[in-house]
Every structure is written in structure tokens, then in C-alpha cells.
Scaffold this active site. Structure first.
Site, PDB file in Angstrom:
ATOM      1  N   ASP A  14       0.857  -1.184   0.000  1.00  0.00           N
ATOM      2  CA  ASP A  14       0.000   0.000   0.000  1.00  0.00           C
ATOM      3  C   ASP A  14       0.895   1.237   0.000  1.00  0.00           C
ATOM      4  O   ASP A  14       2.106   1.131   0.220  1.00  0.00           O
ATOM      5  CB  ASP A  14      -0.880  -0.026   1.270  1.00  0.00           C
ATOM      6  CG  ASP A  14      -1.753   1.218   1.397  1.00  0.00           C
ATOM      7  OD1 ASP A  14      -2.351   1.619   0.382  1.00  0.00           O
ATOM      8  OD2 ASP A  14      -1.823   1.792   2.501  1.00  0.00           O
ATOM      9  N   SER A  15       0.279   2.381  -0.188  1.00  0.00           N
ATOM     10  CA  SER A  15       1.019   3.636  -0.101  1.00  0.00           C
ATOM     11  C   SER A  15       1.506   3.909   1.321  1.00  0.00           C
ATOM     12  O   SER A  15       2.401   4.718   1.529  1.00  0.00           O
ATOM     13  CB  SER A  15       0.121   4.783  -0.552  1.00  0.00           C
ATOM     14  OG  SER A  15      -1.074   4.779   0.217  1.00  0.00           O
ATOM     15  N   CYS A  77      -3.848  -1.011  -2.121  1.00  0.00           N
ATOM     16  CA  CYS A  77      -4.180   0.403  -2.324  1.00  0.00           C
ATOM     17  C   CYS A  77      -5.073   0.587  -3.552  1.00  0.00           C
ATOM     18  O   CYS A  77      -4.743   0.102  -4.643  1.00  0.00           O
ATOM     19  CB  CYS A  77      -2.864   1.153  -2.515  1.00  0.00           C
ATOM     20  SG  CYS A  77      -3.027   2.894  -2.838  1.00  0.00           S
ATOM     21  N   GLU A 158      -6.411   9.375  10.035  1.00  0.00           N
ATOM     22  CA  GLU A 158      -5.018   9.295  10.497  1.00  0.00           C
ATOM     23  C   GLU A 158      -4.778  10.142  11.746  1.00  0.00           C
ATOM     24  O   GLU A 158      -3.837   9.890  12.497  1.00  0.00           O
ATOM     25  CB  GLU A 158      -4.066   9.689   9.361  1.00  0.00           C
ATOM     26  CG  GLU A 158      -4.131   8.667   8.249  1.00  0.00           C
ATOM     27  CD  GLU A 158      -2.971   8.722   7.285  1.00  0.00           C
ATOM     28  OE1 GLU A 158      -2.201   9.701   7.321  1.00  0.00           O
ATOM     29  OE2 GLU A 158      -2.839   7.782   6.491  1.00  0.00           O
ATOM     30  N   CYS A 190     -11.166   2.860  -0.653  1.00  0.00           N
ATOM     31  CA  CYS A 190      -9.906   3.358  -0.103  1.00  0.00           C
ATOM     32  C   CYS A 190      -9.525   2.487   1.093  1.00  0.00           C
ATOM     33  O   CYS A 190     -10.409   2.063   1.853  1.00  0.00           O
ATOM     34  CB  CYS A 190     -10.079   4.813   0.324  1.00  0.00           C
ATOM     35  SG  CYS A 190      -8.666   5.510   1.197  1.00  0.00           S
ATOM     36  N   HIS A 192      -8.391   3.142   3.903  1.00  0.00           N
ATOM     37  CA  HIS A 192      -8.696   3.647   5.245  1.00  0.00           C
ATOM     38  C   HIS A 192     -10.157   3.479   5.668  1.00  0.00           C
ATOM     39  O   HIS A 192     -10.466   3.540   6.858  1.00  0.00           O
ATOM     40  CB  HIS A 192      -8.378   5.145   5.306  1.00  0.00           C
ATOM     41  CG  HIS A 192      -6.922   5.466   5.278  1.00  0.00           C
ATOM     42  ND1 HIS A 192      -6.075   4.962   4.323  1.00  0.00           N
ATOM     43  CD2 HIS A 192      -6.165   6.240   6.086  1.00  0.00           C
ATOM     44  CE1 HIS A 192      -4.854   5.424   4.542  1.00  0.00           C
ATOM     45  NE2 HIS A 192      -4.883   6.209   5.603  1.00  0.00           N
TER      46      HIS A 192
HETATM   47  N1  DGL Z   1      -4.032   3.840   0.110  1.00  0.00           N
HETATM   48  C1  DGL Z   1      -4.736   4.892  -0.592  1.00  0.00           C
HETATM   49  C2  DGL Z   1      -5.912   4.294  -1.358  1.00  0.00           C
HETATM   50  O1  DGL Z   1      -6.445   3.257  -0.996  1.00  0.00           O
HETATM   51  C3  DGL Z   1      -5.201   5.990   0.350  1.00  0.00           C
HETATM   52  C4  DGL Z   1      -4.073   6.830   0.899  1.00  0.00           C
HETATM   53  C5  DGL Z   1      -3.259   7.500  -0.196  1.00  0.00           C
HETATM   54  O2  DGL Z   1      -3.785   8.399  -0.888  1.00  0.00           O
HETATM   55  O3  DGL Z   1      -2.126   7.119  -0.380  1.00  0.00           O
HETATM   56  O4  DGL Z   1      -6.319   4.846  -2.358  1.00  0.00           O
END
Ligand code: DGL
Length: 269
Positions: A14-15, A77, A158, A190, A192
Site C-alpha cells: 500500500d502507499s 491500495c 489518520e 480506499c 482507510h
Molecule cells: N491507500 C490509498 C488508497 O487506498 C489511500 C491513501 C493514499 O492516498 O495514499 O487509495
């Protein structure tokens, strides 16, 4: 397919640490599997980056996970799934299985939501990419689809304010927009958003379905491993979590997203 051994680990990336919601779902659905997680915290957030930048970052992550012997790689992600899946698929070839968090949702839509009205919330990149519009049109399932970018949600989560009334206020502002009126189901597009699933359900008073892509991806991964006879039989699984930039704040967030304390290791080549 190259000779892959069932006891090799699953790579998930993931990011950042938000993708731990997906790792958690995988750990629950596939408890005998070893997991190697990589969070690209040095390049966070992906949701505001260009497609080219995301593709460059993710190729390096895939190299790392292949180097660790991943038999399957799950792109946790959404932004990366939208920006880089095709490029990564080509790049990996038959070295490992690759799945993203979008295809499992599309499969669910096709099976359960033909003729329905579906909404999605996600990052700017995921929504701008129009990937869902294109893929849903190709399903030919008569689905009415609307997507809304909800960029304030990631920083609020966050900040740990996902139980605070601020989340209800921001959700009310986003979710009452015209584009999300009269939907039958909402896709959490997403990493999160599983954290605020309850608040979203509360907003809709439980009247619509909430489609949790983390859950859907974990189930699809299990199906794929079963089909390929690559399910592990580990009694002693190992779970390793790497980040490309380490701060104590990421360690705290990791605990929140995974639901239990984990050890983050720094890896930055
Ligand atoms: N992990 C990203 C997503 O699911 C969310 C956070 C980011 O923008 O890096 O799109």
C-alpha cells in the site's frame, strides 16, 4: 506459471499503513498464510500523485516483494490498483499471482448488484481515473454508478478522529451530495475506510449495503490460491511489516489499522 511453492508468503502493499486493513482481512480469511507487508510511507499519499509516479513507486515495491519470495501479490491500495495494475501484471508475468482491490468488487457487483444504483467513495486519483466507470460499463449489468472523491477522510482517520463527531459531520457533508442520493450500495474505495464503516452505516441508517473491498479482496485471494493449489499449510506463520519511512506516528497508526500491535521495519533501498 513459474514453479511457485505454496509455503511462500503473500506480499501485500500500500502507499502507507492504511493497507493494513486489507492485511488484517487477509490474516483473518487465510490464517495459515505468511504475510510480507510493504507500506510506501516515504511516498504517501498516492491518491494525489500522477499515474506515472505511482507506477514507478510500485514497480520497486514489487521487486522487493518478489525478492522476499512472494507467491502472490495483493495491491491493497485503490489508487495503486487504478494506476498500476496493468503495468505490474505485465512486469510480474508468471513470477507470482497478482490481484488488486478493484476486480473483487467488480465480481461482487456482477453477481449481486445488476440493475442497482451503486456509489463509491475514494481518493482523488481513484475517482479521476474513472476505472470503475469503464469496468462497470464493460460488465453490461445495467448498473447506475456514481463516484465521489472524499479527500478529507484519510487525514481525519489518520488523526485518530474516526470516533469523534467530526467524522459524522464530514461524512454528512460528503454523503448527502446529490451524486450519492438513492444508491443501493456504497463501495469503500480506499484502504482507510473500513475504519469508519460503522459511522457510514450510521449515516445511511443501515438502509444500504456497504461494500468492503478489503474483505472482498481477501476472499478473492483465497479463491485464487485454492484454485491454483497454492494454499499454505503453515502451522507457524510469519508476518513481516516494512515501511519505506519510519516515524513513531506510523507505528501508532499501524496498530490502529491492523487492530493489534505490530513491529514496523524500515526498508529503503
Ligand atoms: N491507500 C490509498 C488508497 O487506498 C489511500 C491513501 C493514499 O492516498 O495514499 O487509495
Amino acid at each position: 506459471m513459474k514453479k511457485i511453492n505454496a509455503e511462500q508468503p503473500i506480499g501485500i502493499f500500500d502507499s502507507g499503513v492504511g493497507g493494513l486493513t486489507v492485511a488484517k482481512a487477509v490474516a483473518e480469511v487465510l490464517p495459515n498464510e505468511s504475510i510480507i507487508y510493504f507500506g510506501d510511507t516515504a511516498h504517501l499519499p498516492y491518491g494525489d500523485k500522477s499515474q506515472q509516479a505511482i507506477q514507478g513507486y510500485t514497480i520497486r515495491i514489487v521487486d522487493f516483494l518478489l525478492g522476499k519470495g512472494a507467491k502472490a501479490i495483493l495491491i491493497a491500495c485503490h489508487s495503486a490498483s487504478a494506476a498500476a495494475y496493468d503495468v505490474l501484471k505485465n512486469y510480474i508475468g508468471d513470477r507470482a499471482l497478482l490481484i488488486n482491490v478493484i476486480d473483487p468488487v467488480l465480481q461482487l457487483l456482477e453477481e449481486k448488484y445488476a440493475g442497482k444504483s451503486i456509489g463509491l467513495i475514494g481518493t482523488k486519483f481513484t475517482v479521476w481515473s474513472q476505472i470503475y466507470q469503464r469496468r462497470i460499463a464493460a460488465l453490461d449489468a445495467n448498473i447506475v454508478f456514481q463516484a465521489l472523491s472524499t479527500p478529507l477522510l484519510v487525514p481525519i482517520i489518520e488523526e485518530g478522529l474516526f470516533k469523534h463527531q467530526v467524522i459524522d459531520l464530514v461524512l454528512a457533508e460528503y454523503l448527502s451530495r446529490f451524486s450519492l442520493q438513492n444508491i443501493d450500495a456504497l463501495i469503500l474505495g480506499c484502504t482507510h475506510y473500513p475504519i469508519i464503516k460503522q459511522a457510514i452505516t450510521r449515516f445511511f441508517q443501515g438502509k444500504i449495503d456497504i461494500i468492503d473491498s478489503a474483505q472482498a479482496a481477501a476472499i478473492t485471494l483465497k479463491e485464487l490460491l485454492t484454485e491454483q493449489q497454492l494454499l499454505a499449510d503453515n502451522i507457524k506463520t510469519s508476518r513481516k511489516f516494512y515501511v519505506s519511512d519510519y516515524t513513531p506516528a506510523f507505528a501508532e497508526l499501524a496498530k490502529m489499522f491492523f487492530g493489534e500491535g505490530i513491529n514496523l521495519e524500515l526498508y529503503n533501498q
